[in-house]
Write an enzyme that holds these catalytic residues in place. Structure first.
Site, PDB file in Angstrom:
ATOM      1  N   HIS A 265      25.868   0.928  39.025  1.00 37.17           N
ATOM      2  CA  HIS A 265      26.516   1.025  40.341  1.00 37.17           C
ATOM      3  C   HIS A 265      27.672   0.043  40.390  1.00 37.17           C
ATOM      4  O   HIS A 265      27.597  -1.043  39.821  1.00 37.17           O
ATOM      5  CB  HIS A 265      25.509   0.676  41.451  1.00 37.17           C
ATOM      6  CG  HIS A 265      25.904   1.195  42.792  1.00 37.17           C
ATOM      7  ND1 HIS A 265      26.802   0.536  43.598  1.00 37.17           N
ATOM      8  CD2 HIS A 265      25.559   2.322  43.452  1.00 37.17           C
ATOM      9  CE1 HIS A 265      26.965   1.224  44.716  1.00 37.17           C
ATOM     10  NE2 HIS A 265      26.233   2.311  44.662  1.00 37.17           N
ATOM     11  N   ASP A 322      20.319   7.925  42.992  1.00 35.29           N
ATOM     12  CA  ASP A 322      20.265   9.279  42.417  1.00 35.29           C
ATOM     13  C   ASP A 322      19.179   9.466  41.367  1.00 35.29           C
ATOM     14  O   ASP A 322      18.938  10.590  40.928  1.00 35.29           O
ATOM     15  CB  ASP A 322      21.628   9.614  41.781  1.00 35.29           C
ATOM     16  CG  ASP A 322      22.676   9.813  42.858  1.00 35.29           C
ATOM     17  OD1 ASP A 322      23.815   9.374  42.686  1.00 35.29           O
ATOM     18  OD2 ASP A 322      22.326  10.403  43.913  1.00 35.29           O
TER      19      ASP A 322
HETATM   20  C1  SDX Z   1      26.351   6.958  43.892  1.00 35.71           C
HETATM   21  O1  SDX Z   1      29.650   3.695  45.493  1.00 35.71           O
HETATM   22  C2  SDX Z   1      28.562   4.068  46.058  1.00 35.71           C
HETATM   23  O2  SDX Z   1      28.084   3.448  47.006  1.00 35.71           O
HETATM   24  C3  SDX Z   1      27.961   5.352  45.531  1.00 35.71           C
HETATM   25  C4  SDX Z   1      26.583   5.712  46.057  1.00 35.71           C
HETATM   26  C5  SDX Z   1      26.615   6.094  47.509  1.00 35.71           C
HETATM   27  O3  SDX Z   1      25.558   6.019  48.164  1.00 35.71           O
HETATM   28  O4  SDX Z   1      27.684   6.602  47.978  1.00 35.71           O
HETATM   29  O5  SDX Z   1      25.712   4.618  45.873  1.00 35.71           O
HETATM   30  C6  SDX Z   1      26.010   6.938  45.331  1.00 35.71           C
HETATM   31  O6  SDX Z   1      27.325   7.534  43.524  1.00 35.71           O
HETATM   32  C7  SDX Z   1      25.492   6.190  42.935  1.00 35.71           C
HETATM   33  C8  SDX Z   1      26.060   6.208  41.481  1.00 35.71           C
HETATM   34  C9  SDX Z   1      25.748   7.565  40.876  1.00 35.71           C
HETATM   35  N1  SDX Z   1      26.374   7.695  39.535  1.00 35.71           N
HETATM   36  C10 SDX Z   1      25.649   7.609  38.417  1.00 35.71           C
HETATM   37  O7  SDX Z   1      24.445   7.386  38.369  1.00 35.71           O
HETATM   38  C11 SDX Z   1      26.458   7.879  37.144  1.00 35.71           C
HETATM   39  C12 SDX Z   1      26.080   6.870  36.059  1.00 35.71           C
HETATM   40  N2  SDX Z   1      26.580   5.558  36.437  1.00 35.71           N
HETATM   41  C13 SDX Z   1      27.839   5.132  35.874  1.00 35.71           C
HETATM   42  O8  SDX Z   1      28.761   6.133  35.596  1.00 35.71           O
HETATM   43  C14 SDX Z   1      28.395   3.874  36.530  1.00 35.71           C
HETATM   44  O9  SDX Z   1      27.356   2.990  36.655  1.00 35.71           O
HETATM   45  C15 SDX Z   1      29.113   3.998  37.866  1.00 35.71           C
HETATM   46  C16 SDX Z   1      30.216   5.012  37.821  1.00 35.71           C
HETATM   47  C17 SDX Z   1      28.156   4.330  38.931  1.00 35.71           C
HETATM   48  C18 SDX Z   1      29.734   2.652  38.171  1.00 35.71           C
HETATM   49  O10 SDX Z   1      30.502   2.348  37.115  1.00 35.71           O
HETATM   50  P1  SDX Z   1      31.670   1.231  37.121  1.00 35.71           P
HETATM   51  O11 SDX Z   1      31.415   0.224  38.175  1.00 35.71           O
HETATM   52  O12 SDX Z   1      32.994   1.916  37.122  1.00 35.71           O
HETATM   53  O13 SDX Z   1      31.407   0.507  35.740  1.00 35.71           O
HETATM   54  P2  SDX Z   1      31.712   1.117  34.306  1.00 35.71           P
HETATM   55  O14 SDX Z   1      31.547   2.614  34.268  1.00 35.71           O
HETATM   56  O15 SDX Z   1      33.002   0.575  33.852  1.00 35.71           O
HETATM   57  O16 SDX Z   1      30.481   0.500  33.469  1.00 35.71           O
HETATM   58  C19 SDX Z   1      30.514  -0.881  33.094  1.00 35.71           C
HETATM   59  C20 SDX Z   1      29.715  -0.967  31.780  1.00 35.71           C
HETATM   60  C21 SDX Z   1      30.221   0.011  30.739  1.00 35.71           C
HETATM   61  O17 SDX Z   1      29.908  -0.542  29.455  1.00 35.71           O
HETATM   62  P3  SDX Z   1      31.131  -1.111  28.544  1.00 35.71           P
HETATM   63  O18 SDX Z   1      32.087   0.038  28.335  1.00 35.71           O
HETATM   64  O19 SDX Z   1      31.743  -2.242  29.358  1.00 35.71           O
HETATM   65  O20 SDX Z   1      30.457  -1.582  27.280  1.00 35.71           O
HETATM   66  O21 SDX Z   1      28.349  -0.574  32.035  1.00 35.71           O
HETATM   67  C22 SDX Z   1      28.044   0.584  31.283  1.00 35.71           C
HETATM   68  C23 SDX Z   1      29.364   1.224  30.915  1.00 35.71           C
HETATM   69  O22 SDX Z   1      29.240   2.005  29.747  1.00 35.71           O
HETATM   70  N3  SDX Z   1      27.291   1.498  32.145  1.00 35.71           N
HETATM   71  C24 SDX Z   1      26.287   2.271  31.732  1.00 35.71           C
HETATM   72  C25 SDX Z   1      25.878   2.981  32.874  1.00 35.71           C
HETATM   73  N4  SDX Z   1      26.639   2.629  33.922  1.00 35.71           N
HETATM   74  C26 SDX Z   1      27.519   1.712  33.460  1.00 35.71           C
HETATM   75  N5  SDX Z   1      25.704   2.423  30.527  1.00 35.71           N
HETATM   76  C27 SDX Z   1      24.677   3.324  30.460  1.00 35.71           C
HETATM   77  N6  SDX Z   1      24.240   4.068  31.526  1.00 35.71           N
HETATM   78  C28 SDX Z   1      24.807   3.902  32.731  1.00 35.71           C
HETATM   79  N7  SDX Z   1      24.378   4.638  33.772  1.00 35.71           N
END
Ligand code: SDX
Length: 385
Positions: A265, A322
């Protein structure tokens, strides 16, 4: 290449940027806490209803008995949708993704609203009540038609969630199912400046109407990095199939740098408090479940344990709202393609509350881009290129 003297700081994805002040929602990403208008989400999930929470978000206070009854009556009176919108749902239900059908149907609601262009607070509130009520009707009807059944007209004398389940299933829902879906609606109703709420605000900040702004919100919610993650998380669990395959699947996915949907998140660097509420439902339902639901619950619990061990404390990647949705909605009989539309049917209250608040001190959103391309190029005629 054009480079300004002093290269500005770029906040990709507006990470860490505050866009406005708000009194609607506090997301404490460090402690993993969530408050709607000052009330903790677990207290609301335990004691409130979607109607009461929607009133709280819109008006900034919990309603008294009379206020709640009047609000419920307003919502009940707005459950029907125009025939033109029903025709759109009939045309699209089996040919398009339910979020695309929802987005189109919501846009078309303007055909029955004479106040679309009236941006006064009173007219906006009336339009918002219509949207809060009608989006659930549209989602239920999409579900009916995709199941090869026809519309069921909304009932008038039962609660919002009871009516949603009645229109979807064609029968009265038992108390536990109503309580669960109410909890889901409350948990998903609001979450400060998430991507879909921000999209709503950007559109509304141009003084476009609330139907246009909410259509932007629905479009943004669809993506798998946001609301669409609930469906993707279940697809992963279905791909795992057998609980004993969970560890291998997760380890291979992480080794392949795959993101596990339902985890991580932008704001929470602790366990999402909404996921905690859903986990208590999961553990309770696990006691009486069997077959596919039992397997999905076991996969979810094993995946959660693995991910928390691997990426929790060390990387701040925890379950979000989720992750547990899939097994729970499967138990509730909600088809996977309705997960995100249901998220929209809940989040409509948050989108409306934020839009109402932002319009009180409106400012057009117009951020800057740092241009790094060329300038003053010579124009070469076509026959010379
Ligand atoms: C919702 O914003 C809100 O409030 C949203 C929400 C709401 O109620 O409206 O809470 C609802 O959308 C929840 C989130 C749902 N999405 C997911 O579950 C999709 C999977 N999650 C990721 O895509 C990610 O965690 C995000 C998009 C939610 C947030 O990502 P950020 O803040 O943009 O961070 P990032 O993608 O740059 O990740 C930082 C690091 C990365 O590693 P590096 O490249 O730095 O080595 O963390 C890793 C990412 O690869 N990472 C994950 C991960 N999420 C982040 N690695 C494995 N699995 C994951 N789920």
């Amino acid at each position: 290449m054009y480079m300004a003297e002093n290269t500005p700081t770029i906040y990709q994805g507006l990470d860490g940027v505050y866009i406005t002040e708000s009194k609607i929602c506090k997301v404490d990403g460090t402690l993993g806490r969530l408050y709607y208008r000052g009330y903790s989400i677990d207290v609301l999930a335990q004691n409130s209803s979607f109607e009461e929470v929607s009133y709280l978000l819109l008006y900034g206070k919990l309603p008294n008995k009379m206020e709640l009854e009047s609000f419920e009556n307003e919502l009940n009176s707005e459950r029907d949708i125009p025939d033109g919108v029903k025709n759109i749902i009939r045309e699209m239900a089996k040919k398009a993704d339910p979020m695309e059908t929802l987005r189109t149907a919501v846009s078309a609601l303007v055909i029955s609203d004479a106040e679309v262009k009236d941006n006064s607070p009173a007219a906006n509130l009336r339009k918002m009540v219509k949207l809060i009520s009608k989006i659930s009707t549209i989602v239920a009807q999409i579900g009916r038609l995709r199941a090869g059944k026809d519309f069921i007209p909304p009932a008038k004398n039962i609660g919002h969630v009871e009516n949603f389940l009645y229109m979807l299933n064609g029968k009265a829902a038992d108390a536990k199912l109503v309580k669960f879906i109410n909890t889901m609606f409350i948990l998903q109703a609001e979450h400060s400046s998430n991507a879909s709420t921000f999209a709503t605000l950007v559109t509304g900040s141009t003084l476009a109407d609330i139907y246009s702004a909410v259509t932007s919100g629905i479009s943004a919610l669809k993506g798998p990095l946001h609301g669409g993650a609930d469906e993707e998380a279940l697809r992963m669990m279905l791909a795992i199939g057998n609980p004993d395959n969970t560890e291998t699947y997760i380890n291979e996915a992480l080794a392949g740098k795959q993101k596990i949907m339902g985890f991580g998140h932008r704001v929470y660097k602790a366990y999402d408090p909404r996921a905690k509420v859903l986990k208590t439902w999961l553990v309770d339902i696990d006691k009486t479940s069997n077959g596919k639901v039992k397997d999905l619950i076991q996969i979810a619990l094993r995946a959660e344990k693995l991910m928390v061990e691997r990426l929790g404390q060390s990387h701040g990647i925890w379950p979000n709202v989720d992750f547990f949705t899939g097994p729970l909605y499967t138990w509730a009989g909600i088809p996977i393609e309705l997960f995100t539309p249901l998220f929209a049917a809940a989040r409509i209250s948050g989108w409306c509350a934020h839009m109402l608040e932002y319009w009180e001190h409106n400012k057009l959103f117009r951020p800057l881009e740092y241009y790094t391309g060329p300038i003053n190029l010579d124009y070469v005629p076509l026959d010379k290129r």
